[in-house]
Design a protein around this motif. Structure first.
Motif, PDB file in Angstrom:
ATOM      1  N   LEU A   1       0.875  -1.330  -0.095  1.00 38.30           N
ATOM      2  CA  LEU A   1       0.022  -0.028   0.064  1.00 38.30           C
ATOM      3  C   LEU A   1       0.919   1.118  -0.065  1.00 38.30           C
ATOM      4  CD1 LEU A   1      -2.654   1.316   0.207  1.00 38.30           C
ATOM      5  CD2 LEU A   1      -2.518   1.163   2.932  1.00 38.30           C
ATOM      6  N   PHE A   2       1.916   1.416   0.741  1.00 42.75           N
ATOM      7  CA  PHE A   2       2.762   2.538   0.855  1.00 42.75           C
ATOM      8  C   PHE A   2       3.574   2.732  -0.288  1.00 42.75           C
ATOM      9  CE2 PHE A   2       2.639   1.892   5.810  1.00 42.75           C
ATOM     10  CZ  PHE A   2       1.348   2.367   5.909  1.00 42.75           C
ATOM     11  N   ALA A   3       3.867   1.506  -0.851  1.00 42.75           N
ATOM     12  CA  ALA A   3       4.638   1.708  -2.252  1.00 42.75           C
ATOM     13  C   ALA A   3       3.696   2.288  -3.267  1.00 42.75           C
ATOM     14  CB  ALA A   3       5.228   0.136  -2.711  1.00 42.75           C
ATOM     15  N   ILE A   4       2.665   1.907  -3.604  1.00 42.69           N
ATOM     16  CA  ILE A   4       1.653   2.426  -4.357  1.00 42.69           C
ATOM     17  C   ILE A   4       1.500   3.949  -4.146  1.00 42.69           C
ATOM     18  CG2 ILE A   4      -0.952   2.483  -5.351  1.00 42.69           C
ATOM     19  CD1 ILE A   4      -0.655  -0.812  -4.684  1.00 42.69           C
TER      20      ILE A   4
ATOM     21  N   ALA B   1       3.363   5.870  -2.593  1.00 43.84           N
ATOM     22  CA  ALA B   1       4.721   6.705  -2.764  1.00 43.84           C
ATOM     23  C   ALA B   1       5.001   7.015  -4.430  1.00 43.84           C
ATOM     24  CB  ALA B   1       5.981   5.706  -2.204  1.00 43.84           C
ATOM     25  N   LEU B   2       4.812   5.878  -5.058  1.00 47.76           N
ATOM     26  CA  LEU B   2       5.011   5.998  -6.575  1.00 47.76           C
ATOM     27  C   LEU B   2       3.924   7.079  -7.244  1.00 47.76           C
ATOM     28  CD1 LEU B   2       5.627   2.727  -8.094  1.00 47.76           C
ATOM     29  CD2 LEU B   2       7.004   4.439  -8.170  1.00 47.76           C
ATOM     30  N   ALA B   3       2.535   7.069  -6.631  1.00 52.13           N
ATOM     31  CA  ALA B   3       1.729   7.961  -7.007  1.00 52.13           C
ATOM     32  C   ALA B   3       2.257   9.306  -6.707  1.00 52.13           C
ATOM     33  CB  ALA B   3       0.139   7.736  -6.420  1.00 52.13           C
ATOM     34  N   ARG B   4       2.595   9.742  -5.493  1.00 53.10           N
ATOM     35  CA  ARG B   4       3.066  11.057  -5.252  1.00 53.10           C
ATOM     36  C   ARG B   4       4.386  11.281  -5.940  1.00 53.10           C
ATOM     37  NH1 ARG B   4       2.250   9.051   0.137  1.00 53.10           N
ATOM     38  NH2 ARG B   4       4.486   8.711   0.388  1.00 53.10           N
ATOM     39  N   LYS B   5       5.171  10.528  -6.184  1.00 53.96           N
ATOM     40  CA  LYS B   5       6.376  10.618  -7.149  1.00 53.96           C
ATOM     41  C   LYS B   5       6.347  11.305  -8.578  1.00 53.96           C
ATOM     42  CE  LYS B   5      10.640   8.290  -8.739  1.00 53.96           C
ATOM     43  NZ  LYS B   5      11.281   6.887  -8.784  1.00 53.96           N
ATOM     44  N   HIS B   6       5.270  10.570  -9.145  1.00 53.97           N
ATOM     45  CA  HIS B   6       4.888  10.651 -10.378  1.00 53.97           C
ATOM     46  C   HIS B   6       3.619  11.772 -10.586  1.00 53.97           C
ATOM     47  CE1 HIS B   6       7.551   8.017 -11.988  1.00 53.97           C
ATOM     48  NE2 HIS B   6       7.097   7.158 -11.119  1.00 53.97           N
ATOM     49  N   SER B   7       3.042  12.429  -9.294  1.00 54.92           N
ATOM     50  CA  SER B   7       2.056  13.578  -9.261  1.00 54.92           C
ATOM     51  C   SER B   7       0.694  12.832  -9.981  1.00 54.92           C
ATOM     52  CB  SER B   7       2.510  14.790  -9.875  1.00 54.92           C
ATOM     53  OG  SER B   7       3.453  15.039  -9.237  1.00 54.92           O
ATOM     54  N   VAL B   8       0.417  11.474  -9.916  1.00 48.65           N
ATOM     55  CA  VAL B   8      -0.775  10.981 -10.236  1.00 48.65           C
ATOM     56  C   VAL B   8      -1.598  10.334  -9.206  1.00 48.65           C
ATOM     57  CG1 VAL B   8      -0.065  10.509 -12.691  1.00 48.65           C
ATOM     58  CG2 VAL B   8       0.335   8.766 -10.805  1.00 48.65           C
ATOM     59  N   LEU B   9      -2.945  10.261  -9.428  1.00 52.40           N
ATOM     60  CA  LEU B   9      -3.797   9.380  -8.315  1.00 52.40           C
ATOM     61  C   LEU B   9      -3.162   7.734  -8.449  1.00 52.40           C
ATOM     62  CD1 LEU B   9      -7.408  10.861  -9.292  1.00 52.40           C
ATOM     63  CD2 LEU B   9      -5.682  11.333  -7.406  1.00 52.40           C
ATOM     64  N   PRO B  10      -3.291   7.075  -7.464  1.00 47.55           N
ATOM     65  CA  PRO B  10      -3.035   5.951  -7.357  1.00 47.55           C
ATOM     66  C   PRO B  10      -3.630   5.010  -8.462  1.00 47.55           C
ATOM     67  CG  PRO B  10      -3.346   6.649  -4.941  1.00 47.55           C
ATOM     68  CD  PRO B  10      -3.800   7.667  -5.964  1.00 47.55           C
ATOM     69  N   ASP B  11      -5.060   5.223  -8.772  1.00 46.02           N
ATOM     70  CA  ASP B  11      -5.719   4.456  -9.743  1.00 46.02           C
ATOM     71  C   ASP B  11      -5.451   4.739 -11.162  1.00 46.02           C
ATOM     72  OD1 ASP B  11      -7.142   3.242  -7.698  1.00 46.02           O
ATOM     73  OD2 ASP B  11      -9.042   4.432  -8.067  1.00 46.02           O
ATOM     74  N   ASP B  12      -4.365   5.829 -11.211  1.00 47.60           N
ATOM     75  CA  ASP B  12      -4.006   6.139 -12.832  1.00 47.60           C
ATOM     76  C   ASP B  12      -2.694   5.720 -12.935  1.00 47.60           C
ATOM     77  OD1 ASP B  12      -6.371   7.497 -13.118  1.00 47.60           O
ATOM     78  OD2 ASP B  12      -5.669   9.384 -12.668  1.00 47.60           O
ATOM     79  N   LEU B  13      -2.007   5.081 -11.927  1.00 47.42           N
ATOM     80  CA  LEU B  13      -0.614   4.668 -12.165  1.00 47.42           C
ATOM     81  C   LEU B  13      -0.776   3.457 -13.333  1.00 47.42           C
ATOM     82  CD1 LEU B  13       0.629   4.020  -8.543  1.00 47.42           C
ATOM     83  CD2 LEU B  13       1.629   5.632 -10.181  1.00 47.42           C
ATOM     84  N   GLY B  14      -1.576   2.929 -13.625  1.00 44.52           N
ATOM     85  CA  GLY B  14      -1.573   1.820 -14.519  1.00 44.52           C
ATOM     86  C   GLY B  14      -1.479   2.500 -15.995  1.00 44.52           C
ATOM     87  N   SER B  15      -2.485   3.660 -16.294  1.00 42.66           N
ATOM     88  CA  SER B  15      -2.582   4.465 -17.464  1.00 42.66           C
ATOM     89  C   SER B  15      -1.294   5.184 -17.708  1.00 42.66           C
ATOM     90  CB  SER B  15      -3.554   5.078 -17.420  1.00 42.66           C
ATOM     91  OG  SER B  15      -3.715   5.959 -16.324  1.00 42.66           O
ATOM     92  N   PHE B  16      -0.678   5.639 -16.551  1.00 45.79           N
ATOM     93  CA  PHE B  16       0.828   6.311 -16.488  1.00 45.79           C
ATOM     94  C   PHE B  16       1.874   5.559 -17.140  1.00 45.79           C
ATOM     95  CE2 PHE B  16       4.474   7.940 -14.176  1.00 45.79           C
ATOM     96  CZ  PHE B  16       4.452   9.077 -14.629  1.00 45.79           C
ATOM     97  N   ALA B  17       1.983   4.141 -16.574  1.00 45.40           N
ATOM     98  CA  ALA B  17       2.901   3.309 -16.824  1.00 45.40           C
ATOM     99  C   ALA B  17       2.629   2.961 -18.241  1.00 45.40           C
ATOM    100  CB  ALA B  17       2.781   2.235 -15.996  1.00 45.40           C
ATOM    101  N   ASP B  18       1.542   2.820 -18.969  1.00 45.40           N
ATOM    102  CA  ASP B  18       1.232   2.559 -20.520  1.00 45.40           C
ATOM    103  C   ASP B  18       1.917   3.859 -21.107  1.00 45.40           C
ATOM    104  OD1 ASP B  18       0.057   0.232 -19.807  1.00 45.40           O
ATOM    105  OD2 ASP B  18      -1.874   1.158 -19.997  1.00 45.40           O
TER     106      ASP B  18
END
Length: 547
Positions: free
Chosen positions: A301-304, A306-323
């Motif tokens: 949970l904390f890793a998700i 942290a990545l969301a904060r790092k890339h300034s996106v919502l946690p649920d948007d990390l997948g599309s951001f990665a794409d």
């Protein structure tokens, strides 16, 4: 052909109606009599841009009407069709200039704009003077005039240039995008590796958070739930209900059915109690998680987050951001191949444009040779047989109409340096050069009315006679209007009008009078001798008229 021109309240013209004829029409008069006003008025009804204020002083509006005869197949019918105006045997142009500056125009009683008038005038009238306002002296327009003379089709070159421009823009865009991606390659690869390792899914953060909260609360509720399980189990409510049921069932035979409802109710209660026991047991099972499970859950949970904060996106948007990052990496990995393909496309487009430009150059050079020969033939009868006209074609800046620079140059004598028309030729020479050039460029245009405004300025004697004879020859197959101060030119006209200024009642007006043969003798005599026409001047005028 211009058949008539009707002018009302324009500048110093009160009322004026002119009926023009085929052939050579000449207009003469003293300087300032109003000859230029006629041309201003004609230009006004044709939509040309000229003087801002044309309405006669004291009048509410000025009006000009021009009537043209249209033979079958006249080029202007194409323009009429374009603007959905019905073509007839005659074309009536009418334009009104109001005192407040408003302008309204009609073509065959159809309301039109000045743009429509100008489009029609391009097929109806060619105006030329010594100080040419149509660009003969401007080298920037020489290529266009040569192209019109050659009849070249600029469409293929324009399309090839557009395709080349698109290919170059596509390459530049791809190169810029690749440079941007290359500048952040290390970041992209590290970020994609992090995201690929974690592989967060939409909604996962909320699910993990809910599980974490439940597991943190488990210790607080475990004791109460366990006590509830004991109270419901074999040592609690279940045993009591079973004891009560056995006692009722034992007494049921003597109760004559009175206990049956109670026995049924107890059986149902035991079933519900069993359901309650299973729910409590399931809850206890869920509360019995391994402490390591909570630790692993929190770590993810904390890793998700942290990545969301790092890339300034919502946690649920990390997948599309990665794409998106993966797509940029793919562009980087395939960028070299794409750049190579786009570079080849540019080269092909350059070859295609080059071929079209070379074809234009060849057509222009061939047309230049024809124009130079035609000019030589025109200059000879104008007493300029020793002058040399040359159309120079040099390499110019590539563009949609090819890569040629075109300039009309002249040398007034063999061996003399050549140069631009307006810098090499004297006033009289310039008039003849421009007359010859106008004849070569537009003399074969069908149905055109050619107007020459003092084209003979600066020449006299035999040279003026040569100019007049060329105008007369030109008028044999067309209508030519000439404003002239030359008696030699005036004498060669088939139709002659005198423009003069009159003052009556404190008002100055300009009038135009068609001249009879005797009146022509007087007018040409005036042009030869001045205000006092002598017998010698009349004799000279008769000699000019007799040709």
């Amino acid at each position: 052909m211009l058949r008539s021109l009707d002018i009302r309240d324009m500048l110093i013209i009160d009322r004026l109606s002119l009926a023009f004829q085929p052939g050579l029409n000449v207009l003469t008069g003293e300087t300032g009599a109003g000859k230029s006003i006629l041309l201003d008025s004609l230009g006004f009804v044709l939509g040309w841009r000229g003087r801002a204020e044309l309405v006669r002083s004291g009048a509410d509006k000025g009006e000009v009407t021009a009537v043209f005869d249209l033979p079958a197949g006249h080029p202007v019918t194409e323009v009429l069709a374009e603007y959905e105006i019905e073509a007839e045997d005659e074309l009536i142009l009418r334009r009104v200039n109001h005192a407040d500056g408003r302008k309204t125009a009609w073509v065959n009683d159809r309301r039109v704009s000045g743009e429509v008038l100008r489009a029609l005038s391009d097929r109806l009238v060619e105006l030329h003077g010594q100080h040419d306002d149509r660009g003969l002296l401007n080298p920037r327009g020489h290529r266009q005039m040569l192209d019109a003379f050659a009849g070249v089709d600029l469409g293929p070159a324009r399309r090839a240039w557009a395709e080349l421009g698109k290919a170059r823009r596509d390459l530049a865009t791809a190169q810029a995008a690749l440079a941007t991606v290359q500048a952040e390659e290390d970041f992209l690869r590290h970020a994609v590796a992090e995201l690929d390792k974690l592989m967060p899914e939409p909604g996962e953060e909320a699910t993990l958070d809910a599980r974490r909260r439940a597991m943190q609360a488990a210790e607080k509720i475990r004791t109460d739930v366990a006590k509830s399980a004991a109270l419901l189990g074999e040592q609690g409510a279940e045993q009591l209900l079973l004891d009560a049921l056995r006692r009722m069932e034992a007494a049921a035979d003597q109760a004559a059915g009175a206990l049956e409802p109670a026995i049924s109710a107890l059986n149902r209660a035991l079933l519900e109690l069993s359901e309650a026991q299973r729910g409590v047991d399931d809850c206890l099972s869920g509360l019995d998680d391994d402490p390591g499970t909570l630790e692993a859950l929190e770590e993810r949970l904390f890793a998700i987050r942290a990545l969301a904060r790092k890339h300034s996106v919502l946690p649920d948007d990390l997948g599309s951001f990665a794409d998106g990052l993966r797509a940029r990496l793919a562009a980087l990995d395939g960028g070299a191949k794409n750049i190579a393909a786009l570079t080849r496309a540019v080269a092909l487009a350059e070859d295609a444009y080059g071929a079209e430009a070379q074809a234009l150059t060849a057509a222009r050079k061939a047309a230049a040779a024809r124009l130079d020969a035609a000019m030589a033939a025109e200059l000879a009868p104008l007493k300029m047989e020793r002058a040399v006209f040359a159309t120079e074609i040099t390499a110019g800046e590539p563009g949609p109409e090819g890569q040629d620079a075109v300039a009309f140059t002249v040398a007034t004598n063999p061996g003399a340096p050549s140069g631009p028309l307006n810098k090499i030729a004297s006033g009289g020479e310039l008039s003849r050069f421009l007359l010859a050039l106008k004849v070569c460029l537009t003399g074969d245009t069908p149905g055109m009315t050619l107007i020459f405004d003092e084209i003979d300025r600066g020449v006299g004697g035999a040279t003026a006679d040569a100019v007049g004879r060329r105008l007369k020859a030109l008028a044999e197959g067309a209508q030519v209007l000439v404003v002239t101060h030359s008696p030699q030119v005036a004498a060669l006209g088939a139709h002659h009008w005198r423009v003069e200024k009159r003052v009556a009642g404190g008002m100055t007006t300009s009038t135009v009078t068609p001249l009879s043969p005797p009146e022509r003798v007087e007018e040409i005599g005036r042009m030869l001798a001045g205000d006092t026409v002598s017998d010698a001047a009349r004799a000279a005028a008769l000699a000019l008229l007799d040709g």
